[in-house]
Design a protein around this motif. Structure first.
Motif, PDB file in Angstrom:
ATOM      1  N   CYS A  28      39.756  15.541  57.276  1.00  0.00           N
ATOM      2  CA  CYS A  28      38.988  15.066  56.134  1.00  0.00           C
ATOM      3  C   CYS A  28      38.368  13.710  56.459  1.00  0.00           C
ATOM      4  O   CYS A  28      39.031  12.821  56.992  1.00  0.00           O
ATOM      5  CB  CYS A  28      39.879  14.959  54.903  1.00  0.00           C
ATOM      6  N   CYS A  29      37.092  13.569  56.127  1.00  0.00           N
ATOM      7  CA  CYS A  29      36.355  12.337  56.427  1.00  0.00           C
ATOM      8  C   CYS A  29      35.983  11.554  55.178  1.00  0.00           C
ATOM      9  O   CYS A  29      35.194  10.610  55.252  1.00  0.00           O
ATOM     10  CB  CYS A  29      35.082  12.664  57.214  1.00  0.00           C
ATOM     11  N   ALA A  37      42.074  26.152  51.851  1.00  0.00           N
ATOM     12  CA  ALA A  37      41.551  26.489  50.537  1.00  0.00           C
ATOM     13  C   ALA A  37      42.672  26.700  49.531  1.00  0.00           C
ATOM     14  O   ALA A  37      43.755  27.177  49.875  1.00  0.00           O
ATOM     15  CB  ALA A  37      40.683  27.740  50.621  1.00  0.00           C
ATOM     16  N   THR A  38      42.402  26.336  48.289  1.00  0.00           N
ATOM     17  CA  THR A  38      43.398  26.498  47.239  1.00  0.00           C
ATOM     18  C   THR A  38      43.566  27.951  46.845  1.00  0.00           C
ATOM     19  O   THR A  38      44.672  28.426  46.628  1.00  0.00           O
ATOM     20  CB  THR A  38      42.992  25.664  46.006  1.00  0.00           C
ATOM     21  N   ALA A  55      38.330  27.806  46.197  1.00  0.00           N
ATOM     22  CA  ALA A  55      38.073  28.066  47.610  1.00  0.00           C
ATOM     23  C   ALA A  55      37.380  26.895  48.285  1.00  0.00           C
ATOM     24  O   ALA A  55      37.400  26.795  49.504  1.00  0.00           O
ATOM     25  CB  ALA A  55      37.233  29.328  47.766  1.00  0.00           C
ATOM     26  N   LEU A  56      36.755  25.998  47.527  1.00  0.00           N
ATOM     27  CA  LEU A  56      36.058  24.846  48.094  1.00  0.00           C
ATOM     28  C   LEU A  56      36.867  23.564  47.953  1.00  0.00           C
ATOM     29  O   LEU A  56      36.392  22.503  48.340  1.00  0.00           O
ATOM     30  CB  LEU A  56      34.695  24.674  47.404  1.00  0.00           C
ATOM     31  N   THR A  57      38.068  23.653  47.419  1.00  0.00           N
ATOM     32  CA  THR A  57      38.928  22.487  47.230  1.00  0.00           C
ATOM     33  C   THR A  57      40.125  22.588  48.162  1.00  0.00           C
ATOM     34  O   THR A  57      40.784  23.626  48.229  1.00  0.00           O
ATOM     35  CB  THR A  57      39.414  22.384  45.780  1.00  0.00           C
ATOM     36  N   CYS A  58      40.408  21.514  48.892  1.00  0.00           N
ATOM     37  CA  CYS A  58      41.513  21.520  49.842  1.00  0.00           C
ATOM     38  C   CYS A  58      42.840  21.425  49.096  1.00  0.00           C
ATOM     39  O   CYS A  58      43.030  20.555  48.242  1.00  0.00           O
ATOM     40  CB  CYS A  58      41.372  20.364  50.822  1.00  0.00           C
ATOM     41  N   GLY A  94      43.003  17.654  48.177  1.00  0.00           N
ATOM     42  CA  GLY A  94      42.248  17.748  46.934  1.00  0.00           C
ATOM     43  C   GLY A  94      40.777  17.427  47.064  1.00  0.00           C
ATOM     44  O   GLY A  94      40.066  17.376  46.052  1.00  0.00           O
ATOM     45  N   CYS A  95      40.279  17.233  48.284  1.00  0.00           N
ATOM     46  CA  CYS A  95      38.878  16.913  48.489  1.00  0.00           C
ATOM     47  C   CYS A  95      38.056  18.191  48.660  1.00  0.00           C
ATOM     48  O   CYS A  95      38.581  19.247  48.997  1.00  0.00           O
ATOM     49  CB  CYS A  95      38.700  16.021  49.717  1.00  0.00           C
TER      50      CYS A  95
END
Length: 237
Positions: free
Chosen positions: A101-102, A122-123, A133-136, A140-141
Motif C-alpha cells: 500500500c502506498c 479484497a474484503t 472487492a475494492l477495499t483491502c 482498509g484502503c
C-alpha cells in the motif's frame, strides 16, 4: 454508427492512441517548499448515470482520492494495428496483482508515512467491482492505493510461504515509522481462510502486515545408478 463502433473498424496499419491516467500528483503539503502526494496509483472515475463516455463531474473525479483527473499523470500509448487471429485465451493471460500500500497518511502534514500493508486482499472476493472487492481487508484502503504489478511471475506449488516480522506503521499519521516489534505471525485458529486465522494472536495485526517470505522446496532427485537399501546391480553374482 457510434464512436466505439467506428474505432473498432479501423483499417489495419492505422495508429491507435490509448490514454490512461496513473498516479496522482496533487501536492497536499501545507507549505510550498514541501511536496507530498496522497499515494493514489491510478485514476478511477466515479460511476456515471449518463452512459459511458459522458463528460460529467463524476467522470473527471477520482473515486479513490477525490482529486480531479488532471492531477493524475497522463500516459499515452501509440499502437499500430496489425491483423492477428483472435484467440479466446489472450485476455486470460494478463495477470494483475496489487502489492504494498502506498497511501500517504501524513500528506496534510507535508510528510510521508505509509501503513505498512504488504499485499492487497479484497474484503469480498476478487471477481467483482463492488465496494468490498475494492477495499483491502488488511489496511482498509482502496485497491488503487496499492502498487499495481502486471504479469508477475507465477508462484509454483513447491514454494513454502512464511510470514515473519510485522511491518505495520503505528505512527503513519505523524509521518514517522514505528512498528510494534512482533517478529513472527501466529494465526489465532490454525491455517485457514477465516478472519480469525488472518489475525496475529501476538500483535493483533492482519497477516498482510507481516513480511512475506517465500522459500522454494528442493526436489529430491533419485540417481539411476545407486539405490539405497537394495543392491540390484549385484543380484546376478
Amino acid at each position: 454508427m457510434s464512436k466505439q463502433q467506428e474505432a473498432a473498424v479501423k483499417e489495419v496499419g492505422s495508429v491507435v492512441r490509448k490514454r490512461r491516467y496513473e498516479e496522482c500528483c496533487k501536492n497536499h503539503g501545507p507549505r510550498k517548499d514541501r511536496y507530498t502526494t496522497d499515494g493514489c496509483q491510478e485514476f478511477m472515475p466515479l460511476p456515471s448515470t449518463q452512459g459511458e463516455g459522458a463528460i460529467t463531474i463524476g467522470a473527471l473525479t477520482c473515486t479513490v482520492c477525490g482529486c480531479h483527473r488532471n492531477f493524475h499523470r497522463k500516459k499515452e500509448d501509440l499502437k499500430k494495428l496489425v491483423h492477428e487471429p483472435s484467440s479466446p485465451s489472450s485476455s486470460s493471460e494478463i495477470n494483475i496483482q496489487y502489492e504494498e500500500c502506498c497511501k500517504n497518511h501524513a500528506a496534510l502534514r507535508g510528510k510521508y508515512g505509509t501503513d505498512g500493508c504488504k499485499e492487497f486482499m479484497a474484503t469480498q472476493g476478487q471477481g467483482s467491482t463492488s465496494t468490498g472487492a475494492l477495499t483491502c481487508a488488511a489496511c482498509g484502503c482502496h485497491r488503487n492505493f496499492h502498487r499495481k504489478k502486471v504479469n508477475p511471475k507465477p508462484s509454483p506449488s513447491s514454494e513454502n510461504v512464511e510470514y515473519e516480522e510485522c511491518c505495520k506503521n503505528h505512527t503513519a499519521n505523524r509521518g514517522e515509522y514505528g512498528t510494534d516489534g512482533c517478529m513472527e505471525f501466529m494465526s489465532s485458529e490454525g491455517e485457514g481462510a477465516a478472519t480469525s486465522s488472518l489475525t496475529c494472536v501476538v500483535c493483533g495485526c492482519h497477516r498482510n502486515f507481516h513480511r512475506k517470505k517465500v522459500e522454494k522446496k528442493e526436489k529430491e532427485v533419485s540417481s539411476p545408478y545407486y539405490s539405497y537399501g537394495t543392491n540390484s546391480y549385484d543380484s546376478d553374482y
